[in-house]
Design a protein around this motif. Structure first.
Motif, PDB file in Angstrom:
ATOM      1  N   GLU A  77       0.646  -1.220  -0.125  1.00 42.82           N
ATOM      2  CA  GLU A  77       0.050   0.003  -0.177  1.00 42.82           C
ATOM      3  C   GLU A  77       0.889   1.050  -0.080  1.00 42.82           C
ATOM      4  O   GLU A  77       0.361   2.187  -0.602  1.00 42.82           O
ATOM      5  CB  GLU A  77      -1.005   0.200   1.179  1.00 42.82           C
ATOM      6  N   ARG A  78       2.167   1.074   0.754  1.00 46.32           N
ATOM      7  CA  ARG A  78       2.929   2.393   0.616  1.00 46.32           C
ATOM      8  C   ARG A  78       3.303   2.778  -0.686  1.00 46.32           C
ATOM      9  O   ARG A  78       3.498   3.847  -1.059  1.00 46.32           O
ATOM     10  CB  ARG A  78       4.204   2.242   1.577  1.00 46.32           C
ATOM     11  N   THR A  79       3.688   1.789  -1.596  1.00 44.80           N
ATOM     12  CA  THR A  79       4.156   1.695  -2.948  1.00 44.80           C
ATOM     13  C   THR A  79       2.924   2.614  -3.726  1.00 44.80           C
ATOM     14  O   THR A  79       3.443   3.457  -4.412  1.00 44.80           O
ATOM     15  CB  THR A  79       4.577   0.226  -3.401  1.00 44.80           C
ATOM     16  N   HIS A  80       2.023   2.001  -3.542  1.00 47.45           N
ATOM     17  CA  HIS A  80       0.889   2.386  -4.299  1.00 47.45           C
ATOM     18  C   HIS A  80       0.296   3.780  -4.028  1.00 47.45           C
ATOM     19  O   HIS A  80      -0.024   4.574  -4.935  1.00 47.45           O
ATOM     20  CB  HIS A  80      -0.656   1.418  -4.227  1.00 47.45           C
ATOM     21  N   ASP A  81       0.574   4.228  -2.597  1.00 50.64           N
ATOM     22  CA  ASP A  81       0.338   5.648  -2.362  1.00 50.64           C
ATOM     23  C   ASP A  81       1.349   6.540  -3.124  1.00 50.64           C
ATOM     24  O   ASP A  81       1.127   7.639  -3.485  1.00 50.64           O
ATOM     25  CB  ASP A  81       0.639   5.694  -0.849  1.00 50.64           C
ATOM     26  N   GLU A 120      13.047   5.961  -7.352  1.00 51.18           N
ATOM     27  CA  GLU A 120      13.889   5.482  -6.130  1.00 51.18           C
ATOM     28  C   GLU A 120      12.739   5.501  -4.764  1.00 51.18           C
ATOM     29  O   GLU A 120      13.047   4.355  -4.168  1.00 51.18           O
ATOM     30  CB  GLU A 120      15.035   6.618  -5.854  1.00 51.18           C
ATOM     31  N   LYS A 121      11.912   6.333  -4.779  1.00 54.92           N
ATOM     32  CA  LYS A 121      11.144   6.324  -3.750  1.00 54.92           C
ATOM     33  C   LYS A 121      10.178   4.879  -3.850  1.00 54.92           C
ATOM     34  O   LYS A 121       9.692   4.303  -3.036  1.00 54.92           O
ATOM     35  CB  LYS A 121       9.859   7.342  -3.848  1.00 54.92           C
ATOM     36  N   ILE A 122       9.788   4.612  -5.179  1.00 54.67           N
ATOM     37  CA  ILE A 122       8.936   3.629  -5.505  1.00 54.67           C
ATOM     38  C   ILE A 122       9.605   2.324  -5.130  1.00 54.67           C
ATOM     39  O   ILE A 122       9.102   1.298  -4.284  1.00 54.67           O
ATOM     40  CB  ILE A 122       8.357   3.385  -6.790  1.00 54.67           C
ATOM     41  N   VAL A 123      10.908   2.104  -5.551  1.00 58.39           N
ATOM     42  CA  VAL A 123      11.750   0.826  -5.212  1.00 58.39           C
ATOM     43  C   VAL A 123      11.982   0.709  -3.997  1.00 58.39           C
ATOM     44  O   VAL A 123      11.827  -0.440  -3.433  1.00 58.39           O
ATOM     45  CB  VAL A 123      12.887   1.295  -6.044  1.00 58.39           C
ATOM     46  N   GLN A 124      12.254   1.708  -3.209  1.00 64.48           N
ATOM     47  CA  GLN A 124      12.674   1.550  -1.936  1.00 64.48           C
ATOM     48  C   GLN A 124      11.687   1.548  -0.951  1.00 64.48           C
ATOM     49  O   GLN A 124      11.550   1.471   0.280  1.00 64.48           O
ATOM     50  CB  GLN A 124      13.425   2.851  -1.514  1.00 64.48           C
ATOM     51  N   SER A 125      10.142   1.604  -1.306  1.00 66.32           N
ATOM     52  CA  SER A 125       9.120   1.303  -0.481  1.00 66.32           C
ATOM     53  C   SER A 125       8.849  -0.258  -0.511  1.00 66.32           C
ATOM     54  O   SER A 125       7.966  -0.542   0.238  1.00 66.32           O
ATOM     55  CB  SER A 125       7.685   1.897  -1.003  1.00 66.32           C
ATOM     56  N   ILE A 126       9.663  -1.145  -1.075  1.00 68.96           N
ATOM     57  CA  ILE A 126       9.247  -2.422  -1.457  1.00 68.96           C
ATOM     58  C   ILE A 126      10.087  -3.284  -0.464  1.00 68.96           C
ATOM     59  O   ILE A 126      11.417  -3.177  -0.354  1.00 68.96           O
ATOM     60  CB  ILE A 126       9.359  -2.870  -2.774  1.00 68.96           C
ATOM     61  N   VAL A 127       9.686  -4.308   0.217  1.00 69.12           N
ATOM     62  CA  VAL A 127      10.207  -5.234   1.042  1.00 69.12           C
ATOM     63  C   VAL A 127      11.520  -5.858   0.141  1.00 69.12           C
ATOM     64  O   VAL A 127      11.522  -6.354  -0.784  1.00 69.12           O
ATOM     65  CB  VAL A 127       9.409  -6.323   1.510  1.00 69.12           C
TER      66      VAL A 127
END
Length: 654
Positions: free
Chosen positions: A253-257, A324-331
């Motif tokens: 969900e953080r990624t999607h936000d 970078e924000k999208i990538v680094q939101s992922i486990v």
């Protein structure tokens, strides 16, 4: 991929051939995902190999991770897929091209196709105008194949920035250069030949530095052991010196936000290119499937001697800082570093309805198109079109002086291969979005399996385009065909008493029934039973002292023939009934919902609702609606239930 298959096919078919490319060192380059095959796509690779092509042997030599997709389902829809070492794959293809007799590689930019005009007023290819280091030149030729990929007036997007280019290509593991687009050829096609052009778009995700990934936080997926081969001819290829683990993680969900928050940083939706429906960007996935809390991301190493990782599932052309924000939101990717940002590329394609079934341009003798210029997406579709176009370009040149009715042509039928399905879908129905192959597109898919492409195509191709398939391949095909026939005969000859096969092949209450009520069964009968496979049958037969003697190279095909025997007969009857009744009317109020017609794809449902075809002939002209689904729809409409549903809807209408 279209270009290398076209050039090598033309050369094998006996034509003196030149492969014109802007950079020789990019021959065989994998511009996007470093993998070959998949559901539907793996069938195409096997068929390209059956026609003597390069791709199957290249992935066998460069493969570092192998998986047979859909193995839990029937063999008709199994999808062989392999991860490649990019450098090994490119090196194999380049070496194969450079070693191919009759073929010369020319490092230049193709700028134009030049024509003569025949006595009948038809354009006839006479030369290709090229530019070598800015110096113009001409290559005289009787035919040409244009395989521009994403370069035809290509434009790259990163965020709201855009610039003319066909792709980024690596100079070394950590830097890349944009290759210039092909603009002159667009004028040839659009202005000189008056062909209808439109725009498509595709994208590629960022490349990550594997040294900055927390692999322990991701789920490993090992390669299959033993690995399988894509090529029928070389079952013991020179292999890459090892395999790798791929890993699975997922967005959240953080990624999607983040995706939603930075939607405004993407290129405006007013850009002309239509993106791929079946390989959408992360932005499109979040937009279309807002109820999903996550989307799978596969972390796929790009080779044995590199730290670059391809995050399959994270395509998107945001600015680098947003990526970078999208990538680094992922486990697992919390500290991952981007080596090369993802980008979109928009490019021209020709409406493929301008082509014949040999991929020749109507009204321009000797000119053929292949690959993404025809509206497809993917290496495999490009290779399949390339081998057809290359073979037909060679035949066109060699037979130029013959009467039109005496000229040879290589055409694969829909009932012969997925290549035939691909070509027929494009030239008959066209496409307005990047076309991707699926097994569901083939109405004869029970017969068009990945295990029997050689038996379907190799001997036919050798007869239709002599030289395309070498005599040693034909001999190998004949040998395997004999082994398959012998294997089926051996299974049909082996008979087992019900007291023997019952306990081994039945489960639950069926296993407790009296043996007296069961018939004797042959080995072929047992293979057709649910949950039966060749390994289980061979183990059972061995325990009974029976050696079935099925050759290992024929086992998959023997098993599939036995398992599908009854279904193949029904498939033939269903197709014959549908073809006899294509004038049958479709109720105007037909309910196309998933509840009423669950076997239709969402794409088919969307297009049928929009078009509301009145007959099956009209429905068959809709791009994206497969013949297999039309058969399903015909069975529904002609059934008592289908007629009742339509009448009830009509009665309720105001």
């Amino acid at each position: 991929h279209a270009g290398t298959e076209a050039a090598t096919a033309a050369a094998r078919a006996g034509a003196r051939t030149a492969l014109v490319t802007q950079r020789v060192d990019t021959v065989g380059e994998m511009s996007c995902n470093p993998s070959i095959g998949g559901i539907g796509k793996g069938h195409l690779v096997r068929e390209v190999d059956a026609l003597g092509g390069v791709m199957g042997r290249a992935i066998d030599a460069a493969g570092i991770h192998f998986r047979m997709l859909n193995r839990r389902k029937g063999p008709a829809v199994w999808g062989p897929r392999a991860q490649a070492d990019r450098d090994l794959y490119r090196a194999f293809v380049r070496a194969d091209v450079e070693a191919c007799p009759n073929l010369e590689v020319v490092e230049a930019s193709a700028e134009d196709v030049l024509f003569d005009v025949s006595a009948s007023g038809e354009r006839v290819v006479r030369a290709v105008a090229i530019s070598r280091d800015g110096v113009p030149d001409e290559l005289e030729t009787a035919s040409a194949v244009i395989t521009t990929g994403t370069f035809l007036r290509g434009k790259i997007f990163v965020g709201k920035e855009s610039f003319p280019a066909g792709r980024f290509v690596r100079d070394d593991p950590y830097t890349a250069t944009a290759e210039p687009p092909a603009s002159g050829l667009a004028k040839t096609l659009e202005v000189d030949l008056a062909l209808p052009l439109a725009r498509l778009k595709t994208g590629t995700p960022p490349r990550l530095d594997g040294r900055t990934i927390d692999w322990a936080a991701c789920a490993p997926q090992p390669s299959e052991d033993p690995r399988f081969c894509f090529s029928y001819f070389d079952q013991h290829p020179t292999q890459a010196p090892g395999t790798v683990l791929c890993y699975r993680t997922a967005t959240n969900e953080r990624t999607h936000d983040v995706v939603r928050q930075y939607e405004h940083t993407l290129a405006p939706t007013t850009t002309d290119g239509v993106g791929p429906r079946y390989c959408p960007s992360l932005h499109k996935k979040v937009e279309r499937f807002g109820d999903r809390g996550s989307h799978v991301v596969w972390l796929e190493p790009e080779g044995l001697d590199t730290d670059l990782v391809y995050p399959n599932g994270l395509s998107g052309a945001w600015p680098r800082d947003v990526q970078e924000k999208i990538v680094q939101s992922i486990v697992g990717l919390e500290t991952a570093e981007i080596v090369q940002p993802g980008y979109d590329v928009e490019y021209d394609f020709v409406d493929p309805r301008s082509l014949d079934h040999g991929l020749g341009v109507r009204g321009a003798t000797g000119l053929h198109l292949a690959g993404q210029i025809c509206g497809t997406t993917g290496y495999e579709e490009a290779a399949a079109l390339g081998i057809v176009a290359g073979a037909n370009a060679a035949l066109s040149a060699l037979d130029r002086r013959l009467a039109a009715e005496d000229r040879r042509r290589l055409v694969v039928g829909r009932d012969e291969g997925y290549i035939g399905v691909l070509v027929d879908d494009l030239v008959s129905r066209g496409t307005m979005e990047p076309y991707r192959m699926f097994t569901s597109r083939a109405e004869y898919r029970l017969a068009l399996r990945a295990d029997n492409a050689d038996l379907r195509l190799t001997r036919a191709a050798a007869a239709r385009a002599p030289g395309l398939v070498g005599p040693e391949r034909v001999a190998a095909c004949e040998k395997r065909a004999a082994a398959v026939d012998a294997g089926v005969a051996a299974l049909e000859a082996a008979r087992f008493a019900p007291a023997k096969w019952g306990p081994a092949f039945l489960e639950g209450t069926e296993a407790t029934r009296s043996d007296a009520r069961r018939p004797h069964k042959t080995g072929a009968d047992l293979l057709a039973m649910p949950r039966a496979d060749m390994a289980k049958l061979e183990a059972f037969a061995a325990a009974e002292g029976v050696d079935l003697g099925v050759d290992a190279t024929a086992a998959d095909t023997v098993a599939a023939r036995c398992k599908y025997a009854a279904y193949l007969e029904r498939q033939t009857r269903d197709m014959a009934a549908y073809k006899r009744n294509d004038a049958t009317k479709i109720p105007p109020d037909l309910d196309y919902s998933a509840a009423n017609l669950p076997a239709l794809s969402s794409e088919e449902r969307e297009k049928l609702v929009a078009a509301r075809p009145r007959t099956f002939a009209e429905a068959s002209a809709i791009s994206g609606v497969t013949p297999a689904s039309l058969v399903y729809l015909y069975q529904h409409v002609s059934s008592p239930r289908g007629r009742r549903t339509s009448k009830a809807a009509a009665a309720e209408a105001p």
